[in-house]
Enzyme design. Structure first.
Site, mmCIF file in Angstrom:
data_model
loop_
_atom_site.group_PDB
_atom_site.id
_atom_site.type_symbol
_atom_site.label_atom_id
_atom_site.label_comp_id
_atom_site.label_asym_id
_atom_site.label_seq_id
_atom_site.Cartn_x
_atom_site.Cartn_y
_atom_site.Cartn_z
ATOM 1 N N ASP A 110 42.862 0.520 48.719
ATOM 2 C CA ASP A 110 43.055 -0.931 48.664
ATOM 3 C C ASP A 110 41.966 -1.623 47.871
ATOM 4 O O ASP A 110 40.884 -1.081 47.627
ATOM 5 C CB ASP A 110 43.040 -1.509 50.085
ATOM 6 C CG ASP A 110 41.636 -1.496 50.685
ATOM 7 O OD1 ASP A 110 41.022 -0.413 50.746
ATOM 8 O OD2 ASP A 110 41.132 -2.566 51.059
ATOM 9 N N ASP A 165 32.743 8.248 47.049
ATOM 10 C CA ASP A 165 32.156 7.435 45.999
ATOM 11 C C ASP A 165 30.631 7.624 46.013
ATOM 12 O O ASP A 165 30.120 8.611 45.502
ATOM 13 C CB ASP A 165 32.607 5.991 46.277
ATOM 14 C CG ASP A 165 32.232 5.004 45.197
ATOM 15 O OD1 ASP A 165 32.359 5.330 44.017
ATOM 16 O OD2 ASP A 165 31.817 3.890 45.547
ATOM 17 N N ARG A 172 47.730 -1.110 48.884
ATOM 18 C CA ARG A 172 47.768 0.221 49.500
ATOM 19 C C ARG A 172 49.095 0.939 49.315
ATOM 20 O O ARG A 172 49.155 2.157 49.292
ATOM 21 C CB ARG A 172 47.545 0.105 51.011
ATOM 22 C CG ARG A 172 46.114 -0.089 51.418
ATOM 23 C CD ARG A 172 45.989 0.182 52.915
ATOM 24 N NE ARG A 172 44.816 -0.467 53.462
ATOM 25 C CZ ARG A 172 43.592 0.050 53.386
ATOM 26 N NH1 ARG A 172 43.388 1.199 52.793
ATOM 27 N NH2 ARG A 172 42.571 -0.599 53.912
ATOM 28 N N GLY A 198 42.577 4.175 54.470
ATOM 29 C CA GLY A 198 42.965 4.649 53.140
ATOM 30 C C GLY A 198 43.593 6.023 53.072
ATOM 31 O O GLY A 198 44.431 6.283 52.214
ATOM 32 N N GLU A 210 39.692 12.369 53.575
ATOM 33 C CA GLU A 210 39.211 11.101 53.017
ATOM 34 C C GLU A 210 40.019 10.744 51.771
ATOM 35 O O GLU A 210 40.532 11.628 51.080
ATOM 36 C CB GLU A 210 37.707 11.273 52.706
ATOM 37 C CG GLU A 210 37.006 10.130 52.049
ATOM 38 C CD GLU A 210 36.963 8.857 52.868
ATOM 39 O OE1 GLU A 210 38.033 8.413 53.309
ATOM 40 O OE2 GLU A 210 35.872 8.282 53.032
ATOM 41 N N ASP A 211 40.116 9.466 51.484
ATOM 42 C CA ASP A 211 40.838 9.057 50.271
ATOM 43 C C ASP A 211 39.972 9.250 49.023
ATOM 44 O O ASP A 211 40.411 9.797 48.030
ATOM 45 C CB ASP A 211 41.334 7.601 50.374
ATOM 46 C CG ASP A 211 40.272 6.624 50.866
ATOM 47 O OD1 ASP A 211 39.096 7.019 51.021
ATOM 48 O OD2 ASP A 211 40.622 5.451 51.115
ATOM 49 N N LYS A 247 34.444 10.666 42.980
ATOM 50 C CA LYS A 247 33.801 9.967 41.856
ATOM 51 C C LYS A 247 32.360 10.433 41.782
ATOM 52 O O LYS A 247 31.448 9.727 42.217
ATOM 53 C CB LYS A 247 33.806 8.440 42.125
ATOM 54 C CG LYS A 247 35.083 7.718 41.734
ATOM 55 C CD LYS A 247 34.823 6.220 41.578
ATOM 56 C CE LYS A 247 35.394 5.425 42.706
ATOM 57 N NZ LYS A 247 35.223 3.968 42.581
HETATM 58 P P1 IMP Z 1 31.280 5.791 49.801
HETATM 59 O O1 IMP Z 1 30.678 5.643 51.151
HETATM 60 O O2 IMP Z 1 30.570 4.959 48.777
HETATM 61 O O3 IMP Z 1 31.415 7.225 49.354
HETATM 62 O O4 IMP Z 1 32.690 5.123 49.825
HETATM 63 C C1 IMP Z 1 33.730 5.654 50.401
HETATM 64 C C2 IMP Z 1 34.767 4.615 50.741
HETATM 65 O O5 IMP Z 1 34.744 3.465 49.883
HETATM 66 C C3 IMP Z 1 36.116 5.208 50.561
HETATM 67 O O6 IMP Z 1 36.542 5.812 51.746
HETATM 68 C C4 IMP Z 1 36.963 4.009 50.190
HETATM 69 O O7 IMP Z 1 37.436 3.397 51.363
HETATM 70 C C5 IMP Z 1 36.024 3.072 49.500
HETATM 71 N N1 IMP Z 1 36.150 3.182 48.025
HETATM 72 C C6 IMP Z 1 35.275 3.730 47.160
HETATM 73 N N2 IMP Z 1 35.710 3.653 45.895
HETATM 74 C C7 IMP Z 1 36.917 3.056 45.959
HETATM 75 C C8 IMP Z 1 37.903 2.735 44.960
HETATM 76 O O8 IMP Z 1 37.782 2.974 43.746
HETATM 77 N N3 IMP Z 1 39.023 2.116 45.430
HETATM 78 C C9 IMP Z 1 39.236 1.830 46.739
HETATM 79 N N4 IMP Z 1 38.346 2.136 47.699
HETATM 80 C C10 IMP Z 1 37.198 2.753 47.311
HETATM 81 MG MG MG Z 2 37.799 5.149 53.042
#
Ligand code: IMP
Ligand code: MG
Length: 187
Positions: free
Chosen positions: A165, A105, A171, A47, A101-102, A133
């Site tokens: 994605d 979350d 993407r 991403g 990082e993209d 987020k």
């Molecule tokens: P985390 O581990 O929950 O913080 O998630 C991080 C990863 O989840 C990111 O690097 C993204 O690849 C994916 N992700 C989380 N939210 C989204 C979203 O809204 N759209 C697309 N990918 C997301």
């Molecule tokens: Mg990611």
């Protein structure tokens, strides 16, 4: 209910302008970095490739670019503990590391990555994320996963485009868009 590409959340022009600001800030913060030990920028696949590519070309400090891959998502839902698919064995001893990082979350992915590299003796680890987020952060990670550089803080929406994605689709959209989910997918 509709499904698929929704409205533009951040336009390509807004994103580009924000990257220039972030790059200036990061370059200031790492002004002490010498070419003998460049800043190790670790781009999370897949991403963040667009973000990393734009960002590193705007940085004015010596940089080495490498990649890591951590799997955590299927569709719009996390699938348990994130695992490294690539890059866990990179030598980060004594290095200043900037994870690119993209989107952050729940915070699980960045928590896993930071722990791993801290254990391996990185001199410092910071996170640059295009999107954050904060409302979705797991409670136990709220005080631990605090990205150092944030492009935009966004509400709890699933977003696509500009590297992000939905099941490997969307993407290449030039803007960051909202993904409209069906009731089934959200259940
Ligand atoms: P985390 O581990 O929950 O913080 O998630 C991080 C990863 O989840 C990111 O690097 C993204 O690849 C994916 N992700 C989380 N939210 C989204 C979203 O809204 N759209 C697309 N990918 C997301
Ligand atoms: Mg990611």
């Amino acid at each position: 209910m509709t499904e698929g590409v929704g409205s533009v959340l951040k336009s390509n022009a807004e994103i580009k302008a924000r990257i220039r600001e972030l790059a200036a800030e990061i370059s200031r913060d790492y002004a002490h970095i010498q070419s003998e030990s460049p800043l190790l920028v670790l781009c999370t696949l897949r991403g963040a490739v667009f973000f990393a590519a734009d960002l590193v070309r705007e940085l004015t400090v010596p940089v080495e670019l490498d990649f890591i891959k951590v799997k955590s998502y299927q569709g719009t839902r996390p699938v348990g503990a994130p695992v490294f698919e690539y890059g866990e064995t990179l030598d980060v001893r004594g290095r200043e590391v900037l994870i690119v990082e993209d989107i952050v979350d729940t915070g699980q992915t960045m928590d896993t990555v930071m722990r791993s590299f801290a254990d391996k003796g990185a001199a410092g680890i910071r996170i640059a994320t295009m999107l954050d987020k904060p409302d979705r952060r797991y409670a136990h990670l709220k005080d631990h996963v605090l990205p150092d550089y944030i492009g935009f803080s966004v509400p709890d929406l699933f977003v696509i485009g500009w590297g992000l994605d939905y099941n490997e689709r969307y993407r290449l959209l030039p803007d960051i868009m909202v993904y409209e989910q069906t009731t089934d997918e959200m259940a």
